[in-house]
Design a protein around this motif. Structure first.
Motif, mmCIF file in Angstrom:
data_model
loop_
_atom_site.group_PDB
_atom_site.id
_atom_site.type_symbol
_atom_site.label_atom_id
_atom_site.label_comp_id
_atom_site.label_asym_id
_atom_site.label_seq_id
_atom_site.Cartn_x
_atom_site.Cartn_y
_atom_site.Cartn_z
ATOM 1 N N GLN A 1 0.832 -1.262 0.031
ATOM 2 C CA GLN A 1 0.036 0.194 -0.067
ATOM 3 C C GLN A 1 0.929 1.335 -0.028
ATOM 4 N N ASP A 2 1.936 1.203 0.607
ATOM 5 C CA ASP A 2 2.760 2.444 0.750
ATOM 6 C C ASP A 2 3.394 2.642 -0.675
ATOM 7 N N ALA A 3 3.890 1.659 -1.282
ATOM 8 C CA ALA A 3 4.582 1.625 -2.679
ATOM 9 C C ALA A 3 3.440 2.191 -3.672
ATOM 10 N N VAL A 4 2.260 1.799 -3.439
ATOM 11 C CA VAL A 4 1.112 2.252 -4.444
ATOM 12 C C VAL A 4 0.992 3.772 -4.109
ATOM 13 N N ASN A 5 0.990 4.001 -2.961
ATOM 14 C CA ASN A 5 0.728 5.744 -2.398
ATOM 15 C C ASN A 5 1.888 6.515 -2.993
ATOM 16 N N ARG A 6 3.099 5.934 -2.917
ATOM 17 C CA ARG A 6 4.489 6.592 -3.453
ATOM 18 C C ARG A 6 4.242 6.788 -5.120
ATOM 19 N N TYR A 7 3.825 5.650 -5.592
ATOM 20 C CA TYR A 7 3.590 5.677 -7.193
ATOM 21 C C TYR A 7 2.693 6.657 -7.482
ATOM 22 N N TYR A 8 1.472 6.744 -6.835
ATOM 23 C CA TYR A 8 0.506 7.595 -7.220
ATOM 24 C C TYR A 8 1.120 9.282 -7.071
ATOM 25 N N THR A 9 1.714 9.465 -5.958
ATOM 26 C CA THR A 9 2.277 10.663 -5.612
ATOM 27 C C THR A 9 3.441 11.071 -6.742
ATOM 28 N N VAL A 10 4.137 10.106 -7.109
ATOM 29 C CA VAL A 10 5.177 10.598 -7.950
ATOM 30 C C VAL A 10 4.546 10.495 -9.721
ATOM 31 N N LYS B 1 8.858 0.299 -12.343
ATOM 32 C CA LYS B 1 9.412 1.463 -12.032
ATOM 33 C C LYS B 1 10.067 1.574 -10.837
ATOM 34 N N ASN B 2 10.602 0.455 -10.258
ATOM 35 C CA ASN B 2 11.495 0.308 -9.039
ATOM 36 C C ASN B 2 10.986 0.848 -7.679
ATOM 37 N N TYR B 3 9.703 0.713 -7.490
ATOM 38 C CA TYR B 3 9.074 1.136 -6.139
ATOM 39 C C TYR B 3 9.178 0.127 -5.210
ATOM 40 N N ILE B 4 9.155 -1.440 -5.693
ATOM 41 C CA ILE B 4 9.325 -2.642 -4.922
ATOM 42 C C ILE B 4 10.402 -3.422 -5.722
ATOM 43 N N ASP B 5 11.130 -4.350 -5.048
ATOM 44 C CA ASP B 5 12.012 -5.205 -5.653
ATOM 45 C C ASP B 5 11.020 -6.390 -6.462
ATOM 46 N N LYS B 6 10.086 -6.882 -5.721
ATOM 47 C CA LYS B 6 9.154 -7.849 -6.416
ATOM 48 C C LYS B 6 8.145 -7.855 -5.619
#
Length: 125
Positions: free
Chosen positions: A62-71, A85-90
């Motif tokens: 969920q944190d990675a989804v939020n960061r993706y959305y923000t950026v 897009k390298n927000y998480i490794d896998k």
């Protein structure tokens, strides 16, 4: 006096060849009781660890989804986009089985980030 007691004790110990059947049975019963108490506790801890791992993985996604959305300004279409897009490794799977996955739901409105659901994963209550 003490020397005589020690000599007597040493003679007794020298004559003893091994454990009696009763002593051996007492040890086996004690080990059985310890196992009957310890095994359920260990299994319970394993279940709790699995649920907590799933909760942590969901929070990370969920944190990675939020960061993706923000950026990026948009929600990812699927969880694989976070890896691309390298927000998480896998993309993590559920702790109880590699065949079970978290479920991602895209944001319904243009200004809304998507959410990660439990999917098939067991979560703590």
């Amino acid at each position: 006096m003490i020397k005589k007691l020690l000599n007597k004790k040493m003679k007794c110990l020298k004559n003893q060849k091994g454990l009696t059947l009763i002593e051996l049975l007492v040890v086996i019963v004690i080990l059985g009781i310890i196992a009957a108490i310890a095994i359920p506790m260990v299994m319970s801890n394993r279940d709790d660890a699995t649920k907590n791992t799933n909760a942590q993985n969901k929070a990370i996604l969920q944190d990675a989804v939020n960061r993706y959305y923000t950026v990026e300004g948009t929600s990812p279409v699927e969880l694989k986009d976070l890896v691309d897009k390298n927000y998480i490794d896998k993309v993590p799977t559920c702790a109880e089985s590699k065949d079970k996955n978290f479920k991602y739901v895209e944001g319904k409105n243009p200004g809304e980030a998507g959410t990660v659901n439990d999917g098939q994963c067991t979560m703590p209550k």
